[in-house]
Design an enzyme around this catalytic site. Sequence first.
Site, PDB file in Angstrom:
ATOM      1  CD  GLU A 235      -2.927   1.045   2.387  1.00 58.98           C
ATOM      2  OE1 GLU A 235      -3.306  -0.081   2.769  1.00 58.98           O
ATOM      3  OE2 GLU A 235      -3.326   2.111   2.877  1.00 58.98           O
TER       4      GLU A 235
ATOM      5  CE  LYS B 151      -6.121  -1.461   5.528  1.00 62.03           C
ATOM      6  NZ  LYS B 151      -5.234  -0.601   4.732  1.00 62.03           N
TER       7      LYS B 151
ATOM      8  CG  ASP C 230       1.719 -16.647  11.196  1.00 60.22           C
ATOM      9  OD1 ASP C 230       0.931 -15.952  10.546  1.00 60.22           O
ATOM     10  OD2 ASP C 230       1.455 -17.815  11.563  1.00 60.22           O
TER      11      ASP C 230
ATOM     12  CG  HIS D 295      -4.508   8.012   0.402  1.00 57.87           C
ATOM     13  ND1 HIS D 295      -5.507   7.167   0.821  1.00 57.87           N
ATOM     14  CD2 HIS D 295      -3.465   7.765   1.217  1.00 57.87           C
ATOM     15  CE1 HIS D 295      -5.073   6.457   1.850  1.00 57.87           C
ATOM     16  NE2 HIS D 295      -3.841   6.812   2.109  1.00 57.87           N
TER      17      HIS D 295
HETATM   18  C1  MEV Z   1      -5.788   3.151   5.151  1.00 61.18           C
HETATM   19  O1  MEV Z   1      -5.045   2.029   4.755  1.00 61.18           O
HETATM   20  C2  MEV Z   1      -5.737   3.295   6.656  1.00 61.18           C
HETATM   21  C3  MEV Z   1      -6.628   4.419   7.221  1.00 61.18           C
HETATM   22  O2  MEV Z   1      -7.971   4.249   6.781  1.00 61.18           O
HETATM   23  C4  MEV Z   1      -6.535   4.277   8.725  1.00 61.18           C
HETATM   24  C5  MEV Z   1      -7.489   5.168   9.492  1.00 61.18           C
HETATM   25  O3  MEV Z   1      -8.566   5.536   8.967  1.00 61.18           O
HETATM   26  O4  MEV Z   1      -7.159   5.475  10.658  1.00 61.18           O
HETATM   27  C6  MEV Z   1      -6.158   5.754   6.753  1.00 61.18           C
END
Ligand code: MEV
Length: 433
Positions: free
Chosen positions: A93, A273, A289, A386
């Site tokens: 990513e 995430k 892992d 982004h």
């Molecule tokens: C994107 O890979 C991760 C985010 O969505 C994490 C977040 O919203 O805190 C930017």
Amino acid sequence: MRFKLNRKMTKTISGFSKLSKEEKIEWLSSTFFLDKEQGINTLKQYWNPNTELQDLHDDFIENTISNFYLPFGIAPNFIINGKEYVVPMAVEESSVVAAASLVAKFWSKRGGFKAEVISTTKVGQVHFLFKGEKTEIENYFNAKKEELLASTDSITKNMRKRGGGILDIELVDKTDKLENYYQIHVTFETKDSMGANFINSCLETIAGEFRNDAIQIVMSILSNYVPECVVRGEVSCHVNDIDKKTGLEFAEKFNQAVQIAKVEPYRAVTHNKGIMNGIDAVVLATGNDFRAIEAGAHAYAAKDGSYSSLTDCEVKDGIFRFWIEIPLAVGTVGGLTSLHPLAKLSLEMLENPSAEELMKIIAVTGLAQNFAALRALTTTGIQHGHMKMHLTNILKQLGATEDQKNEIETYFKDKTVSHSAVVEKFNSMQKLV
Ligand code: MEV
């Protein structure tokens, strides 16, 4: 060809694993690829010309037909407990490595990261059924306990020499959850190894020793839920050190974002995430892992009954504090850590850390990633960064020259980036030439 297609189901094949790599590819491409030659070429393009290295990778799994590359990057300028680190990251990513690097630099000027390992206990269980009286199984277990431990002596010998081994072994009654269900719950210290094979071998031996006609062993397996193998990472500074004018406002809004993730599972999942973007990248780069880490981290995030944030924040008396607490069962010896040349190199650039030191490095990388995401989300918004990356990628695809890139990047500074808008701008510039 040595393979036989099943007449009725043309995509079912028997004896596939016995075929050579070439034969496997031949079957795959003639069965699925529209352009067979191109498919074969794409797969073979990723073969490593160093056959020894390729054989090594082929043997990691079964039915290997090629390699699947992931970018391997580094995030410099991490300072953890006063020591400097360059953190290896394997991740696909965009923005993840850039974010980690920027945040590492930011905190390096504000005292760096502090980290401590809270606990290192790992868990494994023998799950079994017993239909008799509870006291019967309790008496049997108590009488057998020493023998159960002794049965693992030859397996635990080396681990004990390193200061690890079995910590405790207890009988757990689970019959209120499931009829006749009991466990032998075993805790382990596995020092610098992740310990999965060690734990599973001990458990299977214990199960064999424990078994009798009245006991039905269902399975013996380690648990990837390790709430007692936990590390804590933290950053803190005076709000004025974030920014003299806007530091307090920033800190409070940032804190608000963390508090939302603590109480709102929809947000917490995305929040975590983002943390795992950093965690997984280092876990993968060091040959650990990541599925085990993911499963354990998310279970831990839900330990209080509702899925919540893995990080926390506080703004008090002008001090901004931001921390993470996460279970990380990782190893720096054994498994892929010594087999995969890049994993080995990753550990070397981390100056061959102990498992505890690696836990700290991984945790703060997750914290850094979360800091970057929340900083962007609560200020410019996430799309700003982004889209900048997106713009770079589109310009690369279009084959723009350096001058064109500069001009288009300036043009989009205050405009929304979309694929069509960039192509339109690029084409209009082409016409002018
Ligand atoms: C994107 O890979 C991760 C985010 O969505 C994490 C977040 O919203 O805190 C930017």
